[in-house]
Design a protein around this motif. Structure first.
Motif, PDB file in Angstrom:
ATOM      1  N   GLY A 130       0.821  -1.210   0.000  1.00  0.00           N
ATOM      2  CA  GLY A 130       0.000   0.000   0.000  1.00  0.00           C
ATOM      3  C   GLY A 130       0.852   1.255   0.000  1.00  0.00           C
ATOM      4  O   GLY A 130       0.549   2.238  -0.704  1.00  0.00           O
TER       5      GLY A 130
ATOM      6  N   ALA B 253       1.300   4.575  -2.831  1.00  0.00           N
ATOM      7  CA  ALA B 253       1.306   6.000  -2.487  1.00  0.00           C
ATOM      8  C   ALA B 253       2.633   6.661  -2.862  1.00  0.00           C
ATOM      9  O   ALA B 253       2.665   7.783  -3.384  1.00  0.00           O
ATOM     10  CB  ALA B 253       1.034   6.160  -0.995  1.00  0.00           C
TER      11      ALA B 253
ATOM     12  N   VAL C 158      -8.755   5.719  -3.247  1.00  0.00           N
ATOM     13  CA  VAL C 158      -8.244   4.355  -3.116  1.00  0.00           C
ATOM     14  C   VAL C 158      -9.344   3.400  -3.562  1.00  0.00           C
ATOM     15  O   VAL C 158     -10.461   3.440  -3.037  1.00  0.00           O
ATOM     16  CB  VAL C 158      -7.826   4.046  -1.664  1.00  0.00           C
TER      17      VAL C 158
ATOM     18  N   GLY D 297      -5.672  -2.182   0.058  1.00  0.00           N
ATOM     19  CA  GLY D 297      -6.345  -0.898  -0.089  1.00  0.00           C
ATOM     20  C   GLY D 297      -6.368  -0.109   1.206  1.00  0.00           C
ATOM     21  O   GLY D 297      -6.097   1.101   1.221  1.00  0.00           O
TER      22      GLY D 297
ATOM     23  N   ALA E 196      -3.068   1.277   1.812  1.00  0.00           N
ATOM     24  CA  ALA E 196      -2.831   2.442   0.962  1.00  0.00           C
ATOM     25  C   ALA E 196      -3.464   3.695   1.560  1.00  0.00           C
ATOM     26  O   ALA E 196      -2.906   4.793   1.450  1.00  0.00           O
ATOM     27  CB  ALA E 196      -3.376   2.177  -0.438  1.00  0.00           C
ATOM     28  N   VAL E 197      -4.630   3.531   2.190  1.00  0.00           N
ATOM     29  CA  VAL E 197      -5.247   4.666   2.885  1.00  0.00           C
ATOM     30  C   VAL E 197      -4.312   5.171   3.986  1.00  0.00           C
ATOM     31  O   VAL E 197      -4.049   6.377   4.098  1.00  0.00           O
ATOM     32  CB  VAL E 197      -6.609   4.251   3.484  1.00  0.00           C
TER      33      VAL E 197
ATOM     34  N   ILE F  46      -9.158  11.650   1.397  1.00  0.00           N
ATOM     35  CA  ILE F  46      -8.961  10.285   0.938  1.00  0.00           C
ATOM     36  C   ILE F  46     -10.328   9.649   0.762  1.00  0.00           C
ATOM     37  O   ILE F  46     -11.074   9.469   1.730  1.00  0.00           O
ATOM     38  CB  ILE F  46      -8.106   9.462   1.917  1.00  0.00           C
TER      39      ILE F  46
ATOM     40  N   LEU G  36     -12.299   6.395  -0.159  1.00  0.00           N
ATOM     41  CA  LEU G  36     -12.132   4.945  -0.213  1.00  0.00           C
ATOM     42  C   LEU G  36     -13.327   4.331  -0.936  1.00  0.00           C
ATOM     43  O   LEU G  36     -14.475   4.489  -0.506  1.00  0.00           O
ATOM     44  CB  LEU G  36     -12.021   4.369   1.201  1.00  0.00           C
TER      45      LEU G  36
ATOM     46  N   LEU H 188      -5.167   5.240  -6.237  1.00  0.00           N
ATOM     47  CA  LEU H 188      -4.402   4.062  -5.841  1.00  0.00           C
ATOM     48  C   LEU H 188      -5.292   2.845  -6.068  1.00  0.00           C
ATOM     49  O   LEU H 188      -6.326   2.696  -5.413  1.00  0.00           O
ATOM     50  CB  LEU H 188      -3.969   4.155  -4.372  1.00  0.00           C
TER      51      LEU H 188
END
Length: 349
Positions: free
Chosen positions: A160, A164, A177, A184, A187-188, A199, A201, A245
């Motif tokens: 993740g 980024a 994301v 995932g 990645a957040v 962000i 999601l 992402l």
């Protein structure tokens, strides 16, 4: 020792096999403390042709060094170590550039030659380049939370993070994301660490997206396809996302990615793509001046810094583990993750 093998789609077995041995002077043998099932392991779980010979499984591990080859100088018996999901010498031209997954002498676990890491013991090739010592931690007394977070540095959190990092996220950006699996959600967390202001999601499993909010997501979009793209565009005032992402690997996720990326933005993919052909023309990337980045995460490049963050309490990526099972229950671990009854399953030999 006990080790996990896949004989075909849905057919996972744990079997007793000979202990691994030193083959090359650069090898080490590691006794596994924690292993786990990866979302990428589910691709063969869905599609692997049946075979009379099982394929060894697993590529994530923390453990203790049991034995080293005569040429190994960087680790010693008794060291508590993390094994990146790909082995590398960490000295070739590509390793020096920070892309250890392209090491000219490296390779991948999960083959008859190299074995898998869902096992009680593992042979680690190129041990000096492929093992990272965790300093000042006694794994015998460390709590499960710390061990889980260190295990994520074998793959999932740093995959993740790689998404980024390759997107060059900067402070104040909007990041979308795609995917509410463990990568995932990682990645957040990484996007928040790198300074993303907003962000979004994209995921539809409330237990997972709730954790995503705790990791730093400001918005959740449960819709998919055109409806999901429209929702993200509404949230961004019609402009789209500076960074996307993509942590899934299937074509619909890629289509969502280029649907929501802002002109001049970046799509960074770390979901292993289950396709070779994908749109890159005027209506997808070219017309937006959008860039495409990402790839197999060279987690070895990021591990020392991430270990420090975990030990200092700056990040707690191990929260993606919601189930722990004995290694002998690996088949159930695969089933739980495939059925989305578990986010990520740790395996304890």
């Amino acid at each position: 020792m006990r080790a996990t093998f896949m004989y075909g789609a849905g057919d996972v077995r744990v079997e007793t096999v000979p202990d691994p041995v030193i083959r090359q002077p650069t090898d080490a043998i590691v006794r596994t403390l924690r292993a786990c099932v990866c979302g990428s392991d589910l691709h063969p779980y869905h599609s692997m042709p049946g075979s009379g010979q099982g394929n060894p499984m697993g590529h994530e591990l923390i453990g203790v060094v049991e034995e080293t080859g005569s040429a190994v100088t960087g680790v010693k018996k008794g060291d508590f170590v993390i094994a990146p999901f790909a082995f590398s010498d960490n000295t070739c031209a590509f390793c020096r550039d920070g892309f250890q997954t392209s090491c000219v002498h490296g390779g991948w676990y999960g083959s008859p030659e190299n074995g898998g890491l869902q096992a009680e013991l593992a042979r680690i090739p190129l041990a000096d380049g492929s093992l990272v010592v965790v300093p000042d931690v006694d794994p015998a007394t460390a709590d499960d939370g710390l061990l889980n977070s260190l295990l994520t540095l074998s793959d999932v959190y740093l995959t993740g993070y790689h998404a980024a990092h390759m997107a060059q996220i900067s402070a104040g950006q909007t990041v979308t994301v795609i995917g509410d699996g463990a990568v995932g959600l990682s990645a957040v967390l990484a996007a928040r660490q790198l300074g993303a202001e907003r962000i979004i999601l994209m995921g539809r499993h409330a237990v997972r997206t709730d954790l995503g909010r705790e990791f730093g997501a400001t918005d959740v979009v449960a819709e998919r396809g055109a409806e999901g793209i429209g929702r993200v565009m509404d949230l961004t005032g019609g402009e789209g996302s500076h960074v996307v992402l993509e942590a899934v690997g299937h074509m619909p996720a890629y289509e969502q990615a280029y649907g929501v990326v802002r002109p001049g933005g970046v799509i960074s993919r770390v979901g292993v793509p289950q396709y070779e052909d994908a749109p890159v023309g005027f209506g997808s990337l070219f017309g937006k001046n959008a860039r495409l980045a990402g790839g197999p995460a060279p987690v070895r490049a990021y591990q020392e810094a991430a270990i420090t963050q975990v030990l200092n309490g700056e990040i707690d990526p191990g929260r993606v583990f919601d189930v722990a099972l004995p290694l002998d229950d690996a088949a159930e671990a695969y089933r739980l993750m495939d059925a989305r009854e578990a986010l990520k399953v740790a395996l304890r030999p």
